[in-house]
Design an enzyme around this catalytic site. Sequence first.
Site, PDB file in Angstrom:
ATOM      1  N   ASP A 438       9.968   7.769   3.580  1.00 45.74           N
ATOM      2  CA  ASP A 438       9.005   6.675   3.620  1.00 45.74           C
ATOM      3  C   ASP A 438       8.834   6.252   5.071  1.00 45.74           C
ATOM      4  O   ASP A 438       9.817   6.035   5.798  1.00 45.74           O
ATOM      5  CB  ASP A 438       9.509   5.499   2.782  1.00 45.74           C
ATOM      6  N   ILE A 439       7.566   6.139   5.533  1.00 46.27           N
ATOM      7  CA  ILE A 439       7.297   5.749   6.916  1.00 46.27           C
ATOM      8  C   ILE A 439       7.700   4.282   7.113  1.00 46.27           C
ATOM      9  O   ILE A 439       7.326   3.408   6.313  1.00 46.27           O
ATOM     10  CB  ILE A 439       5.815   5.946   7.264  1.00 46.27           C
ATOM     11  N   GLU A 481       2.667   5.842   1.643  1.00 42.32           N
ATOM     12  CA  GLU A 481       3.268   6.481   2.813  1.00 42.32           C
ATOM     13  C   GLU A 481       4.560   7.206   2.453  1.00 42.32           C
ATOM     14  O   GLU A 481       5.389   7.490   3.310  1.00 42.32           O
ATOM     15  CB  GLU A 481       3.546   5.432   3.898  1.00 42.32           C
TER      16      GLU A 481
END
Length: 571
Positions: A438-439, A481
């Site tokens: 996950d960004i 994301e």
Amino acid sequence: MAVHPKMKIAIFLVWLLLVPAGMWFTFQTFPPHFSGQWLELLAFLTLTSVVAFMPMVINNTPIFLIQWVSLATFLSFGLFVEMIFAQAAVILLLLRLRVQKEQYFRIPLNLIMFFLVSFVSGVVYYSLGGQTGPNLINDPHSLWLAAVYALVNYFLNQVIISFYLYFIYKSKESYFGKDFMVETITTFITLPLGFVLYMFYNQEGLLALLFVAIPFASLSTIFKLYYSSENINEYLQKAAEIGHQMAERLEVNGVIDLFIQKLIEMLPVDYAYIFDVISEDELQLVRRIECGNGITSEIARVKKNEGISGYVWEKQKGYLYNSRKDWKPFSKDFVPADAESILAVPIVRNKKVIGVLMLASKRKRAYEKSQLMIVDILCSYFAVAKENAKHYEVTKTQSERCALTKLYNYRYFEKHLTEEFEKLYQFERSVLSLIILDIDHFKEVNDTYGHQSGNEILSELADRLSKLVGSRGTVARYGGEEFVVLLPEANKEEAFQMAEMIRQAIANWPFTLHQSLELIQQQIKITASIGVATAPEDAEDALALVRHADRALYVGAKRAGRNRVAEYSTC
């Protein structure tokens, strides 16, 4: 059936040593008996030539029905004349069949066979007291011996043919097949014509040859037309079957592969090329098959009206070339130097040319006009099947892929994960690892640089992941994301190493923004938090594996400070 080069040389030597000397011996021992009958000899030679030049094609095999003419010639003029005419008939037949250069050894091979058949049959006939000449019609004994001569002639011919097949051609197929039965039946049906011709000739003269030759030539023509129509019907049935088979293929490459495979099975194809229309005036070579092998080459393109394929595209019709000299002057295609015959057909869909098919053979006159028609029909089936497969691939891609990143989407990933667990249950897999990333602070990126810039980061991240993972696993966009990487046969340590490589590839290299709110190109750095879990060590089903990798991501990586990799632990 290939023949060894040394065997070919031996065949020529045997002919040179046997046939000329044997012909001279026959002339001395059994001299011909004709006096000033040159016109009659010419008439019989003409009839022999007509029969040799018009073989009956039965079951795709040319049947050489010369025995009945040879019988009448032998009874009328003697053994030597019959041998000369038989040798001439063999040469004419092989010319008619268009023997290729590498098959020239067949000429002396057949000349030897016909010499031996004629010589042995004639010697048996004379040894039993048989006579030749016009008075034979009143000698029942000689007529019975003539029947013996015909039987010896036929059976000796079959013995020599079987010897050739087994010892020269090394054939493993049974000799007594359908072709043998057809030839035997037709030979014994036509042999009485030899007696009729002999008797009729001695009563009516040369007029007899005309009465016999015309019906035989007509019969041969009828047979040829009949079997030609049979072949066309068979081709049409095959074309329909191939069309159905292509329609069942759901991938473009599968359609092309099947199309080429069936063409090679149906026709004498040494080289095959498929071109696609890529612009208003340009073709691109998309498939190249040479001697049964696919050739991977540089992108090759042909202009409209350039070379054979460009000319076919321009004229929107198929063309057939029988030899290299017919097409070489204007060819700018990729056909090898040893190709002779070419068959080229446009691939048309909705009255528009979408490609060109070009087939080539090393043989001269390898293709017929009827085959050009069949290939044209097959190309129509091919165009429809290819377009349908293309639509299917597009639809499938849209349903399985993320439109932005071109990675697999959530729906595909869930299905694929379930399939991999099935393999794990069936012991086809020993281990299965999952990476979820996950960004970090992605909302701040969108708020600062705009959603278009956020999309650019997602696309570039997808590209980096695909290159890093390659064929070792499956990469998918899980949502927003979040991205996932499924690694079959990778244990937790290997998955952790892969995750760390991914983390560094994200953190250490900036991402380029072209559509930021400031309307200038910028580079920014981002980080990602990553969780890793492995089955069956950490989970016994697909949902548990996802849940535990997700827990490692948020508990072990996010809460611990982000920009790190965490593996699932029960502690």
